[in-house]
Motif scaffolding. Structure first.
Motif, PDB file in Angstrom:
ATOM      1  N   VAL A  41      43.226  42.818  40.993  1.00 31.40           N
ATOM      2  CA  VAL A  41      43.839  41.952  39.986  1.00 31.40           C
ATOM      3  C   VAL A  41      42.907  40.791  39.644  1.00 31.40           C
ATOM      4  O   VAL A  41      42.819  40.369  38.508  1.00 31.40           O
ATOM      5  N   ASP A  83      52.283  39.120  43.357  1.00 33.99           N
ATOM      6  CA  ASP A  83      52.389  38.569  42.005  1.00 33.99           C
ATOM      7  C   ASP A  83      52.973  37.162  42.029  1.00 33.99           C
ATOM      8  O   ASP A  83      52.542  36.289  41.275  1.00 33.99           O
ATOM      9  N   LYS A  87      51.144  33.862  40.459  1.00 35.38           N
ATOM     10  CA  LYS A  87      51.739  33.792  39.117  1.00 35.38           C
ATOM     11  C   LYS A  87      51.156  32.670  38.263  1.00 35.38           C
ATOM     12  O   LYS A  87      51.057  32.802  37.057  1.00 35.38           O
TER      13      LYS A  87
END
Length: 114
Positions: A41, A83, A87
Motif C-alpha cells: 500500500v 487501513d 487512514k
C-alpha cells in the motif's frame, strides 16, 4: 545520507526484527502479513524509521503479555485494522495521483493557451 545514518538504520532495523522474532508465532505471522500489506500500500511514513511498525510491535507485545490472541488485538479483519492505522497517512499512490493531476493540469493550461 551519511554512512553513519545507514549503519544506524540497519542497527535499528535488526533490533526491530529481533523484537518481532520474540513474539509468539501467531503474532509473528500476522505482523509479517501487516508488513507486506504496508509495503504494498505504501504509507510514506513507513520509510521514515520504524515508527509505524514499531508501534504495532509495541501493541503486539502488550497483547501477548496479557495473554490475548493476535486477532483479539487486531480484530478478525486485519486489513481493516491496517487501513485504520494509515487512514490519515499519505501513501505513494496518493503522491503518484497528485503528480498525474498536476501534469494533467499543466497540459490543459497549455492547450487553453493555443
Amino acid at each position: 545520507m551519511r554512512i553513519h545514518d545507514i549503519i544506524q538504520g540497519k542497527k535499528e532495523w535488526r533490533a526491530h526484527a529481533a523484537r518481532v522474532k520474540a513474539l509468539p508465532q501467531d503474532y509473528q505471522i500476522v505482523y509479517k502479513e501487516i508488513q507486506k500489506y504496508f509495503f504494498k500500500v505504501g504509507p510514506v511514513e513507513l520509510t521514515e524509521g520504524t515508527g509505524l511498525l514499531s508501534g504495532i510491535v509495541d501493541l503486539f507485545e502488550e497483547g501477548a503479555a496479557s495473554g490475548k490472541g493476535v486477532l483479539d488485538v487486531t480484530g478478525k479483519d486485519v486489513a481493516a485494522f491496517c487501513d485504520e492505522l494509515i487512514k490519515d497517512s499519505k501513501t505513494y499512490a496518493d503522491l503518484i495521483q497528485e503528480a498525474v493531476e498536476q501534469e494533467a493540469n499543466k497540459t490543459m493550461k497549455k492547450d487553453k493557451k493555443k
